[in-house]
Design an enzyme around this catalytic site. Structure first.
Site, PDB file in Angstrom:
ATOM      1  N   ARG A 182       0.746  -1.312  -0.132  1.00 40.40           N
ATOM      2  CA  ARG A 182       0.012   0.083   0.012  1.00 40.40           C
ATOM      3  C   ARG A 182       0.745   1.342  -0.021  1.00 40.40           C
ATOM      4  O   ARG A 182       0.581   2.002  -0.753  1.00 40.40           O
ATOM      5  CB  ARG A 182      -0.887   0.152   1.259  1.00 40.40           C
ATOM      6  N   THR A 183       1.867   1.518   0.976  1.00 41.04           N
ATOM      7  CA  THR A 183       2.562   2.609   1.183  1.00 41.04           C
ATOM      8  C   THR A 183       3.233   2.821  -0.278  1.00 41.04           C
ATOM      9  O   THR A 183       3.104   4.093  -0.907  1.00 41.04           O
ATOM     10  CB  THR A 183       3.561   2.533   2.158  1.00 41.04           C
TER      11      THR A 183
ATOM     12  N   LYS B 212      25.366  -3.628  -0.825  1.00 41.82           N
ATOM     13  CA  LYS B 212      27.082  -3.583  -0.796  1.00 41.82           C
ATOM     14  C   LYS B 212      27.544  -2.696   0.529  1.00 41.82           C
ATOM     15  O   LYS B 212      28.679  -2.579   0.651  1.00 41.82           O
ATOM     16  CB  LYS B 212      27.470  -2.819  -2.102  1.00 41.82           C
TER      17      LYS B 212
ATOM     18  N   ARG C 188      11.148   3.743   3.441  1.00 43.01           N
ATOM     19  CA  ARG C 188      10.713   2.885   4.475  1.00 43.01           C
ATOM     20  C   ARG C 188      12.197   2.131   4.701  1.00 43.01           C
ATOM     21  O   ARG C 188      12.728   1.779   3.895  1.00 43.01           O
ATOM     22  CB  ARG C 188       9.582   2.034   3.965  1.00 43.01           C
TER      23      ARG C 188
ATOM     24  N   HIS D 171       4.943   5.657  11.770  1.00 47.83           N
ATOM     25  CA  HIS D 171       4.343   5.673  10.333  1.00 47.83           C
ATOM     26  C   HIS D 171       3.449   6.673  10.045  1.00 47.83           C
ATOM     27  O   HIS D 171       2.374   6.588  10.040  1.00 47.83           O
ATOM     28  CB  HIS D 171       3.769   4.114  10.178  1.00 47.83           C
TER      29      HIS D 171
HETATM   30  N1   CP Z   1      -0.447  -0.110   5.700  1.00 50.92           N
HETATM   31  C1   CP Z   1       1.036  -0.299   5.383  1.00 50.92           C
HETATM   32  O1   CP Z   1       1.968   0.212   5.501  1.00 50.92           O
HETATM   33  O2   CP Z   1       0.988  -1.384   4.182  1.00 50.92           O
HETATM   34  P1   CP Z   1       2.172  -1.850   3.433  1.00 50.92           P
HETATM   35  O3   CP Z   1       3.340  -2.417   4.339  1.00 50.92           O
HETATM   36  O4   CP Z   1       1.590  -2.757   2.502  1.00 50.92           O
HETATM   37  O5   CP Z   1       2.616  -0.555   2.939  1.00 50.92           O
END
Ligand code: CP
Length: 307
Positions: free
Chosen positions: A54-55, A83, A104, A132
């Site tokens: 999703r993100t 590396k 991320r 998050h």
């Molecule tokens: N909600 C969320 O962060 O989903 P993903 O890990 O799929 O990005």
């Protein structure tokens, strides 16, 4: 520290700024044509050192729908991190190529390291079990659209409240709105970390902990289910023992309010039975759609295109 505006923790934004983002997201839906080309010639990098559906994809869809372009990687193994390159060096390199970065990383605090020497905005798209913030913006937009407000409600958070970074960010965000009460539903081993409890106590927000979803259910306006975060457990035995602590099904919803809003940041494993998906109170796939709208708004805001 660079002077660029970033989003590392949800508290980097004031309540007024969050409300503004929600306003922009709603305007994007109402007047999509205004925004079709607004990011022409702008580039977003999605640097994902940890898996995501999703993100990452909603960030990419967001930039594409704004007329911009995207580049990046979806795993550490397909970048020079494999590396031994540092996060800081990766960021200083990618800043030469793009206008904004969503990152991320599995290590808590990595986005703070990344934001020391960046020359373009950095968005924390999730750091380990820490924060998050763009999921929180997603959650706030979803709640606003479903309830018409972000105050005066009882919010139940259920599951892995220890490692669930979406929970930590959502609590930090919602305790700034009036008359919010939190019911924290988890096994004892997976309670929210002390620093989150301290923040709730500092503000004086009402909260309680329980292990029983059934007991909490009748009083909830929002039920925020979370996955037990297998990847953050130190041993498999504990995960197996705790993984099915909570499974929401239609029977458990019998005592719930008729206008309960059921949320989940997704991905889910077992914690919501698929039979719940057709209940009008379930809104986790709508939530995923809201994620695209709020990320469009965030990109425009951080780029200074919409103020
Ligand atoms: N909600 C969320 O962060 O989903 P993903 O890990 O799929 O990005």
């Amino acid at each position: 520290m660079s002077n660029v505006r970033n989003l590392i923790n949800i508290t980097d934004f004031t309540v007024e700024e969050i409300n503004k983002l929600i306003e922009i997201a709603d305007d994007i839906v109402a007047h999509h044509e205004k925004y079709d080309e607004i990011c022409k010639h702008k580039k977003l990098a999605t640097l994902f050192f940890e898996p995501s559906t999703r993100t990452r994809l909603s960030f990419e869809a967001a930039m594409l729908e704004l007329g911009g372009s995207v580049l990046g990687f979806s795993s550490a193994n397909s970048s020079s991190a494999a590396k031994g390159e540092s996060v800081s060096d990766t960021i200083m390199t990618v800043c030469n190529y793009v206008d904004i970065i969503a990152m991320r990383h599995p290590k808590e605090g990595a986005p703070i390291v990344a934001s020391k020497r960046n020359t373009v905005p950095i968005i924390n798209a999730g750091d380990g079990g820490h924060f998050h913030p763009t999921q929180t913006l997603t959650d706030l937009l979803t709640i606003k659209r479903k309830k018409g407000r972000l105050d005066n409600m009882t919010v139940g958070l259920c599951g892995d409240l220890k490692f669930g970074r979406t929970v930590h960010s959502l609590i930090e965000a919602m305790l700034r709105y009036p008359n919010i009460k939190f019911v924290l539903i988890s096994p004892e081993e997976l309670q929210v970390p002390e620093y989150v409890k301290e923040k709730m106590n500092e503000v004086g927000v009402e909260w309680r902990e329980t292990e029983s979803l059934e007991d909490a259910m009748p009083e909830l306006d929002i039920l925020y289910m979370t996955r037990i975060q297998r990847e953050r457990f130190f041993n498999e035995e504990d995960y197996v023992r705790l993984k099915d602590s909570y499974i929401l099904n239609l029977e458990k919803l019998e005592t719930a309010k008729k206008d309960l809003t059921i949320m989940h940041p997704l991905p889910r494993v077992n914690e919501i039975s698929v039979e719940v998906d057709d209940d009008p109170r379930a809104c986790y796939f709508f939530q995923a759609l809201c994620g695209k709208h709020i990320r469009m708004a965030l990109i425009l805001f951080l780029l200074g295109i919409v103020k």
